[in-house]
Design a protein around this motif. Structure first.
Motif, PDB file in Angstrom:
ATOM      1  N   ARG A   1      -5.816  -9.007   3.791  1.00  0.00           N
ATOM      2  CA  ARG A   1      -6.668  -9.416   2.664  1.00  0.00           C
ATOM      3  C   ARG A   1      -6.027  -9.075   1.317  1.00  0.00           C
ATOM      4  NH1 ARG A   1     -10.854  -7.915   5.910  1.00  0.00           N
ATOM      5  NH2 ARG A   1     -10.931  -5.798   5.054  1.00  0.00           N
ATOM      6  N   ARG A   2      -5.423  -7.893   1.228  1.00  0.00           N
ATOM      7  CA  ARG A   2      -4.891  -7.453  -0.076  1.00  0.00           C
ATOM      8  C   ARG A   2      -3.481  -7.940  -0.370  1.00  0.00           C
ATOM      9  NH1 ARG A   2      -5.249  -1.470  -2.235  1.00  0.00           N
ATOM     10  NH2 ARG A   2      -4.502  -2.464  -4.137  1.00  0.00           N
ATOM     11  N   TYR A   3      -2.704  -8.132   0.707  1.00  0.00           N
ATOM     12  CA  TYR A   3      -1.280  -8.436   0.486  1.00  0.00           C
ATOM     13  C   TYR A   3      -0.804  -9.728   1.133  1.00  0.00           C
ATOM     14  CZ  TYR A   3      -1.255  -3.651  -1.194  1.00  0.00           C
ATOM     15  OH  TYR A   3      -1.523  -2.514  -1.902  1.00  0.00           O
TER      16      TYR A   3
ATOM     17  N   ILE B   1      -1.319   2.483   8.113  1.00  0.00           N
ATOM     18  CA  ILE B   1      -2.327   1.871   7.220  1.00  0.00           C
ATOM     19  C   ILE B   1      -3.670   1.785   7.959  1.00  0.00           C
ATOM     20  CG2 ILE B   1      -0.781   0.576   5.715  1.00  0.00           C
ATOM     21  CD1 ILE B   1      -1.375  -1.899   7.546  1.00  0.00           C
ATOM     22  N   PRO B   2      -4.798   1.762   7.190  1.00  0.00           N
ATOM     23  CA  PRO B   2      -6.105   1.782   7.852  1.00  0.00           C
ATOM     24  C   PRO B   2      -6.353   0.583   8.758  1.00  0.00           C
ATOM     25  CG  PRO B   2      -6.330   2.187   5.477  1.00  0.00           C
ATOM     26  CD  PRO B   2      -4.898   1.853   5.721  1.00  0.00           C
ATOM     27  N   SER B   3      -5.990  -0.637   8.296  1.00  0.00           N
ATOM     28  CA  SER B   3      -6.208  -1.783   9.183  1.00  0.00           C
ATOM     29  C   SER B   3      -5.314  -2.949   8.795  1.00  0.00           C
ATOM     30  CB  SER B   3      -7.682  -2.227   9.148  1.00  0.00           C
ATOM     31  OG  SER B   3      -7.901  -3.133   8.095  1.00  0.00           O
TER      32      SER B   3
ATOM     33  N   PRO C   1       0.847  -1.185   0.000  1.00  0.00           N
ATOM     34  CA  PRO C   1       0.000   0.000   0.000  1.00  0.00           C
ATOM     35  C   PRO C   1       0.892   1.248   0.000  1.00  0.00           C
ATOM     36  CG  PRO C   1       0.041  -1.021   2.174  1.00  0.00           C
ATOM     37  CD  PRO C   1       0.812  -1.926   1.266  1.00  0.00           C
TER      38      PRO C   1
ATOM     39  N   ASP D   1      -0.587  -3.271  -6.324  1.00  0.00           N
ATOM     40  CA  ASP D   1      -1.471  -4.400  -6.585  1.00  0.00           C
ATOM     41  C   ASP D   1      -0.677  -5.703  -6.677  1.00  0.00           C
ATOM     42  OD1 ASP D   1      -3.265  -6.252  -7.516  1.00  0.00           O
ATOM     43  OD2 ASP D   1      -4.294  -4.839  -8.845  1.00  0.00           O
TER      44      ASP D   1
ATOM     45  N   ALA E   1      -6.159  -6.091   9.189  1.00  0.00           N
ATOM     46  CA  ALA E   1      -6.990  -7.109   8.525  1.00  0.00           C
ATOM     47  C   ALA E   1      -7.134  -6.787   7.040  1.00  0.00           C
ATOM     48  CB  ALA E   1      -8.351  -7.184   9.197  1.00  0.00           C
ATOM     49  N   GLY E   2      -7.325  -5.510   6.715  1.00  0.00           N
ATOM     50  CA  GLY E   2      -7.444  -5.094   5.318  1.00  0.00           C
ATOM     51  C   GLY E   2      -6.130  -5.341   4.581  1.00  0.00           C
ATOM     52  N   TYR E   3      -5.025  -5.085   5.244  1.00  0.00           N
ATOM     53  CA  TYR E   3      -3.708  -5.337   4.654  1.00  0.00           C
ATOM     54  C   TYR E   3      -3.563  -6.830   4.341  1.00  0.00           C
ATOM     55  CZ  TYR E   3       1.219  -6.032   4.003  1.00  0.00           C
ATOM     56  OH  TYR E   3       2.423  -6.412   3.470  1.00  0.00           O
TER      57      TYR E   3
END
Ligand code: ASP
Length: 297
Positions: A232-234, A224-226, A181, A198, A228-230
Motif C-alpha cells: 500500500r505504501r510503496y 516489516i509488519p506486513s 520503510p 515517504d 500488504a501494508g508495504y
C-alpha cells in the motif's frame, strides 16, 4: 581487466568505456571472435536473466558455455565452494561467472582461480553487470546519465543491486535517493545519499523509480509488519505513476513480485523499461566477457 569482481574503484571513463562497448554489441549478430574459448556459469543461487543472458552473450561471441548447477553436482555431496571453483578451473575454462549467497564469493573465487572471475551477483554485496545494464538502459532512454534523478525503492538493505548502483551510478552522474520503510533502509550511509520513508513525497522529483523485490530468501520479509501494508505504501501503481513527470520511467531488475512492489498496469505499461533492461543483459555481458577474455589471454 581480468574479470569484474566489483565496480569499486572504476572511474567514470572506465564505466563509460564498458557502456560504449556494450552499445557496440546492441543488435550485432553472432560472431566467432572467441571461438574455442569456454565460459563457465558457476551459479550457486537461482537465476533466470543473469544466467541465460551470460550464456547467450558467450554464444554470440562464439564461446562454449559450461554450466554448473549445485543440485546436480558434487556440491550436493558436500564438496566445498573452493574445491568446486578449483575443479571448474582445472576442467578448463577461460572465464568463470560466479553467483553465490556469500558476499565475498566472487573475490574469493578470483583469489583461487587462475582465470578471470565475473561477479554474477553475490549475497547482498553487489551485482555489477546489473548496474551496467541499468546504466546503459537509462543512457539509451534519456541520452545521458548526468543529472538524472533515481529513487531506489524497497528492500535496499537486502539488495545487491542497490549496492552496485550506489557504488557506480553517482560516479556516472546519477543522483540517488533511497526510499523504503526504516527496516529496509541501510543502517549506515557511507555514500551520503538522501534517504526517505515517504515514496509519495519523492515521486514528483525523480526521472526514474527503480523498484526492488523484498529479498525473502535473506530474511527481509520478517523485518516489516506486513507485505500488504508495504504494498500500500510503496507499491508502484497507476496513481503513483501519475505523480511522476511525464517523462519518468519505472525500472526493476526482476524477478518482479506483481501486486507487491509493482502493479500489472505498471509492469506491462509503456513507461516500464523492465524488458529493455533484460534485453540489454546480452550486450552488456558480451562487453564484460570480452574484456575478461582479452585480459585473461
Ligand atoms: N535478480 C536480482 C538479483 O539477483 C534481483 C533480485 O533477485 O531481486 O539480485
Amino acid at each position: 581487466m581480468s574479470g569484474l569482481v566489483t565496480l569499486h574503484g572504476l572511474g567514470r571513463e572506465r564505466l563509460t568505456g564498458i557502456l560504449d562497448k556494450a552499445e557496440g554489441y546492441v543488435g550485432r549478430g553472432p560472431s566467432t571472435d572467441f571461438s574455442g574459448a569456454t565460459v563457465t556459469n558457476a551459479f550457486f543461487e537461482p537465476s533466470t536473466r543473469t544466467r541465460l543472458s551470460f550464456e547467450r552473450a558467450a554464444h554470440r561471441l562464439g564461446a562454449h558455455v559450461m554450466s554448473f548447477s549445485p543440485e546436480l553436482s558434487s556440491a550436493s555431496k558436500g564438496e566445498s565452494f573452493k574445491d568446486t571453483i578449483l575443479t571448474l578451473t582445472a576442467i578448463g575454462t577461460d572465464v568463470l561467472i560466479v553467483r553465490h549467497r556469500l558476499a565475498d564469493a566472487a573475490a574469493l573465487a578470483a583469489g583461487w582461480s587462475a582465470r578471470p572471475v565475473i561477479n554474477g551477483g553475490v549475497g547482498s554485496r553487489e551485482h555489477p553487470t546489473q548496474t551496467l545494464i541499468d546504466a546503459l538502459t537509462l543512457r539509451q532512454e534519456f541520452g545521458r546519465l548526468d543529472g538524472l534523478r533515481m529513487a531506489i525503492v524497497g528492500d535496499i538493505r537486502g539488495s545487491r543491486v542497490a549496492r552496485g548502483h550506489l557504488i557506480a551510478l553517482p560516479t556516472m552522474g546519477v543522483e540517488l535517493t533511497l526510499v523504503g520503510p526504516t527496516p529496509f533502509l541501510p543502517q549506515e550511509n557511507p555514500w551520503g545519499v538522501r534517504t526517505s520513508t515517504d515514496l509519495d513525497d519523492e515521486l514528483g522529483d525523480v526521472d526514474v523509480v527503480y523498484l526492488l523485490r523484498i529479498q525473502a530468501e535473506r530474511g527481509s520479509a520478517a523485518t516489516i509488519p506486513s507485505i500488504a501494508g508495504y504494498a500500500r505504501r510503496y507499491g508502484m501503481n497507476a496513481e503513483r505513476l501519475s505523480m511522476m513527470k511525464p517523462t519518468g520511467v519505472v525500472m526493476h531488475p526482476g524477478p518482479m513480485n506483481r501486486g507487491v512492489e509493482i502493479d500489472d498496469s505498471i509492469a506491462d505499461g509503456e513507461r516500464s523499461l523492465v524488458l529493455r533492461q533484460v534485453a540489454n543483459g546480452v550486450p552488456v555481458r558480451m562487453a564484460v566477457i570480452t574484456e575478461a577474455l582479452e585480459g585473461g589471454r
